[in-house]
Structures are given as structure tokens and as C-alpha cells.
Design a protein around this motif. Sequence first.
Motif, mmCIF file in Angstrom:
data_model
loop_
_atom_site.group_PDB
_atom_site.id
_atom_site.type_symbol
_atom_site.label_atom_id
_atom_site.label_comp_id
_atom_site.label_asym_id
_atom_site.label_seq_id
_atom_site.Cartn_x
_atom_site.Cartn_y
_atom_site.Cartn_z
ATOM 1 N N SER A 1 9.594 29.846 -40.281
ATOM 2 C CA SER A 1 9.272 30.202 -41.665
ATOM 3 C C SER A 1 10.348 29.644 -42.598
ATOM 4 C CB SER A 1 9.128 31.715 -41.833
ATOM 5 O OG SER A 1 10.323 32.362 -41.496
ATOM 6 N N CYS A 2 9.943 29.436 -43.840
ATOM 7 C CA CYS A 2 10.849 28.849 -44.823
ATOM 8 C C CYS A 2 10.547 29.451 -46.187
ATOM 9 C CB CYS A 2 10.645 27.338 -44.864
ATOM 10 S SG CYS A 2 11.735 26.484 -45.998
ATOM 11 N N GLY A 3 11.555 30.016 -46.808
ATOM 12 C CA GLY A 3 11.421 30.520 -48.167
ATOM 13 C C GLY A 3 12.084 29.543 -49.112
ATOM 14 N N TYR A 4 11.520 29.384 -50.276
ATOM 15 C CA TYR A 4 12.100 28.447 -51.235
ATOM 16 C C TYR A 4 11.815 28.903 -52.650
ATOM 17 C CZ TYR A 4 7.344 26.697 -51.742
ATOM 18 O OH TYR A 4 6.004 26.598 -51.985
ATOM 19 N N LEU A 5 12.630 28.409 -53.562
ATOM 20 C CA LEU A 5 12.433 28.722 -54.967
ATOM 21 C C LEU A 5 13.087 27.643 -55.818
ATOM 22 C CD1 LEU A 5 11.433 30.888 -57.048
ATOM 23 C CD2 LEU A 5 13.774 31.778 -57.001
ATOM 24 N N THR B 1 18.497 30.211 -40.065
ATOM 25 C CA THR B 1 19.106 29.072 -39.382
ATOM 26 C C THR B 1 19.617 27.993 -40.336
ATOM 27 O OG1 THR B 1 16.937 28.052 -39.133
ATOM 28 C CG2 THR B 1 17.755 29.369 -37.278
ATOM 29 N N ALA B 2 19.090 27.938 -41.549
ATOM 30 C CA ALA B 2 19.513 26.884 -42.477
ATOM 31 C C ALA B 2 19.369 27.348 -43.921
ATOM 32 C CB ALA B 2 18.678 25.625 -42.264
ATOM 33 N N ILE B 3 20.325 26.927 -44.728
ATOM 34 C CA ILE B 3 20.298 27.193 -46.166
ATOM 35 C C ILE B 3 20.610 25.870 -46.845
ATOM 36 C CG2 ILE B 3 21.341 28.476 -48.076
ATOM 37 C CD1 ILE B 3 22.270 30.519 -45.837
ATOM 38 N N GLU B 4 19.723 25.447 -47.734
ATOM 39 C CA GLU B 4 19.916 24.196 -48.460
ATOM 40 C C GLU B 4 19.782 24.463 -49.949
ATOM 41 O OE1 GLU B 4 18.146 20.491 -46.350
ATOM 42 O OE2 GLU B 4 16.732 22.153 -46.076
ATOM 43 N N LEU B 5 20.647 23.836 -50.720
ATOM 44 C CA LEU B 5 20.625 23.987 -52.163
ATOM 45 C C LEU B 5 20.736 22.608 -52.795
ATOM 46 C CD1 LEU B 5 20.671 26.082 -54.541
ATOM 47 C CD2 LEU B 5 23.146 25.860 -54.458
ATOM 48 N N PHE B 6 19.757 22.280 -53.629
ATOM 49 C CA PHE B 6 19.734 21.021 -54.361
ATOM 50 C C PHE B 6 19.949 21.312 -55.838
ATOM 51 C CE2 PHE B 6 17.030 20.463 -50.707
ATOM 52 C CZ PHE B 6 17.250 19.159 -50.279
ATOM 53 N N ASP C 1 22.479 36.685 -61.414
ATOM 54 C CA ASP C 1 21.709 35.449 -61.231
ATOM 55 C C ASP C 1 21.705 34.987 -59.780
ATOM 56 O OD1 ASP C 1 20.966 35.033 -63.996
ATOM 57 O OD2 ASP C 1 23.057 34.515 -64.363
ATOM 58 N N ARG C 2 22.881 34.949 -59.178
ATOM 59 C CA ARG C 2 22.985 34.514 -57.784
ATOM 60 C C ARG C 2 22.275 35.499 -56.856
ATOM 61 N NH1 ARG C 2 28.895 32.349 -56.352
ATOM 62 N NH2 ARG C 2 29.316 33.945 -57.868
ATOM 63 N N THR C 3 22.471 36.781 -57.108
ATOM 64 C CA THR C 3 21.855 37.808 -56.272
ATOM 65 C C THR C 3 20.330 37.736 -56.336
ATOM 66 O OG1 THR C 3 23.765 39.263 -56.564
ATOM 67 C CG2 THR C 3 21.710 40.297 -55.858
ATOM 68 N N GLN C 4 19.781 37.642 -57.531
ATOM 69 C CA GLN C 4 18.321 37.577 -57.672
ATOM 70 C C GLN C 4 17.745 36.320 -57.039
ATOM 71 O OE1 GLN C 4 17.557 38.137 -61.867
ATOM 72 N NE2 GLN C 4 17.487 40.353 -61.644
ATOM 73 N N LEU C 5 18.450 35.212 -57.173
ATOM 74 C CA LEU C 5 17.976 33.954 -56.585
ATOM 75 C C LEU C 5 17.858 34.078 -55.070
ATOM 76 C CD1 LEU C 5 17.273 30.924 -56.802
ATOM 77 C CD2 LEU C 5 19.728 30.462 -56.701
ATOM 78 N N ILE C 6 18.908 34.515 -54.410
ATOM 79 C CA ILE C 6 18.893 34.584 -52.950
ATOM 80 C C ILE C 6 17.942 35.677 -52.449
ATOM 81 C CG2 ILE C 6 20.896 36.104 -52.655
ATOM 82 C CD1 ILE C 6 20.374 32.995 -50.554
ATOM 83 N N GLU C 7 17.856 36.798 -53.159
ATOM 84 C CA GLU C 7 16.910 37.857 -52.764
ATOM 85 C C GLU C 7 15.467 37.362 -52.850
ATOM 86 O OE1 GLU C 7 18.853 42.191 -53.758
ATOM 87 O OE2 GLU C 7 17.748 41.179 -55.350
ATOM 88 N N THR C 8 15.153 36.653 -53.909
ATOM 89 C CA THR C 8 13.792 36.151 -54.077
ATOM 90 C C THR C 8 13.411 35.204 -52.950
ATOM 91 O OG1 THR C 8 13.955 36.371 -56.478
ATOM 92 C CG2 THR C 8 12.238 34.899 -55.641
ATOM 93 N N VAL C 9 14.315 34.318 -52.593
ATOM 94 C CA VAL C 9 14.030 33.374 -51.507
ATOM 95 C C VAL C 9 13.883 34.109 -50.181
ATOM 96 C CG1 VAL C 9 14.860 31.355 -50.253
ATOM 97 C CG2 VAL C 9 15.133 31.473 -52.728
ATOM 98 N N LEU C 10 14.721 35.093 -49.924
ATOM 99 C CA LEU C 10 14.588 35.861 -48.681
ATOM 100 C C LEU C 10 13.273 36.637 -48.636
ATOM 101 C CD1 LEU C 10 18.168 37.203 -47.894
ATOM 102 C CD2 LEU C 10 16.907 35.384 -46.745
ATOM 103 N N GLU D 1 6.250 32.120 -45.873
ATOM 104 C CA GLU D 1 5.820 31.011 -46.712
ATOM 105 C C GLU D 1 6.488 29.733 -46.217
ATOM 106 O OE1 GLU D 1 6.048 29.928 -51.440
ATOM 107 O OE2 GLU D 1 6.205 31.995 -50.797
ATOM 108 N N ARG D 2 5.719 28.694 -46.101
ATOM 109 C CA ARG D 2 6.260 27.412 -45.647
ATOM 110 C C ARG D 2 6.378 26.467 -46.837
ATOM 111 N NH1 ARG D 2 6.477 27.655 -40.240
ATOM 112 N NH2 ARG D 2 5.087 29.118 -39.261
ATOM 113 N N TRP D 3 7.460 25.704 -46.842
ATOM 114 C CA TRP D 3 7.716 24.813 -47.968
ATOM 115 C C TRP D 3 6.736 23.662 -47.982
ATOM 116 C CZ3 TRP D 3 11.153 20.132 -48.317
ATOM 117 C CH2 TRP D 3 11.292 19.725 -49.636
#
Length: 128
Positions: free
Chosen positions: A43-47, A9-14, A92-101, A108-110
Motif C-alpha cells: 500500500s502507498c499513501g500520498y498527498l 518501508t519508504a518515505i519520499e518527499l519531492f 503543518d508538518r503534523t497534518q501533512l504526515i497524518e493525512t498521508v498515513l 490507496e495506491r499511488w
Amino acid sequence: MNAGKSKITAIELFRFDEVLSEQRSHERNGFCGLLLIAAADGSCGYLEFELPCRCLRGDLVQWAAVFQRIKGLTLTEGMAYIRLQQQVWGIDRTQLIETVLLKLNRCERWKGCDRAYLFDHSQAYVSF
């Protein structure tokens, strides 16, 4: 997360500013940030991440725009889409998004720092 039912439902990038980057970074020629993904079931995945500047071609919005395609997909659909795009997106982009998913899959909750602090110490923010 129930991969068959709950949708992203949401994707945020800081992108952290210099102050927060210096606290978190080991590499001076990179950029640091936080990627958060939330699902309809709560649920919320983050990295937190650190990537070399060479990975960021253009601005953060252009770099992250590819992630918006997984919004509305289930975890299973999102992972399948990422695998189809990995050659175009790069490792880099692929590994980042896969890890968060994958973290989202573990429900896991933030429990990160205060959001106000995070916004105060971000150089850029993208939300889909």
C-alpha cells in the motif's frame, strides 16, 4: 493496510520546481510538493501539498528529517509517534504526515504522474 503487521518501508518527499509549482499552486509565497509513504504490504499513501514558505525553516532535508522516525513502524505506532511530536513539529508538518498515513490505511495506491517527469520537475528530493 493491516496496521498491526505491515510496517512503513519508504518515505519520499519531492519539492516541486517552479514549473510544476505554477501548475499546481494557488499561492506564490509557498512551496509545493508530494509526500509518498509505502508499506511492506504494497500500500502507498500520498498527498500533493502546498505550504507557506514560513513553514520551511532551513532546507527540505532538515524540515523532513523528523519523518524518518516513523520508518519501520506500523501505522498505529506511526500515528502514536506523530501525536507525541505534534507540538514540536507544528501543525503543518503534523497534518501533512497524518493525512498521508490515513490514506495508507485505506490501502490507496499511488497513481501519480510519471516518476521521470516528477524527478525532472523537482527542486529537491528526500528519501528515507
